[in-house]
Design a protein around this motif. Sequence first.
Motif, short mmCIF file in Angstrom:
data_model
loop_
_atom_site.label_atom_id
_atom_site.label_comp_id
_atom_site.label_asym_id
_atom_site.label_seq_id
_atom_site.Cartn_x
_atom_site.Cartn_y
_atom_site.Cartn_z
N HIS A 6 0.65 -0.91 0.28
CA HIS A 6 -0.40 0.11 -0.02
C HIS A 6 1.09 1.32 -0.40
N CYS A 11 -2.43 7.26 -2.73
CA CYS A 11 -3.63 6.72 -2.56
C CYS A 11 -4.04 8.92 -2.38
N HIS A 37 -7.72 1.78 -8.34
CA HIS A 37 -7.56 2.43 -6.92
C HIS A 37 -8.52 1.99 -5.40
N CYS A 41 -8.47 -0.36 -2.75
CA CYS A 41 -7.79 0.21 -1.72
C CYS A 41 -9.62 0.57 -0.69
N CYS A 44 -9.52 4.37 0.42
CA CYS A 44 -9.80 5.52 -0.45
C CYS A 44 -10.76 5.36 -1.51
#
Length: 86
Positions: A6, A11, A37, A41, A44
């Motif tokens: 990560h 981000c 993404h 994630c 996010c």
Amino acid sequence: MTHNGHDHHKCMALFEKMSEYIDHELDDDARAQVEAHIRDCCHCHTCYETLQRTVDLCRSSAEDYPLPDTFAEKLRELIESADQGV
Ligand SMILES: [Zn+2]
């Protein structure tokens, strides 16, 4: 501390594109990157849903909606607290 590949910079970079993504202002390439993404994630993803909801609310009440700076701060907090929890 495990990062699972990560990348926080990713981000924050994505966050900057998120409002454009919601406004459909990105080209296909950038859109695909944002979507990929968000799928991968969870930080996010949460941030995106919150932002989307806020934008929807603002749109229904006003033409112009200033995106609150606090979202960048919120994303940072999410990321940092996740790191501590791992
Ligand atoms: Zn992310």
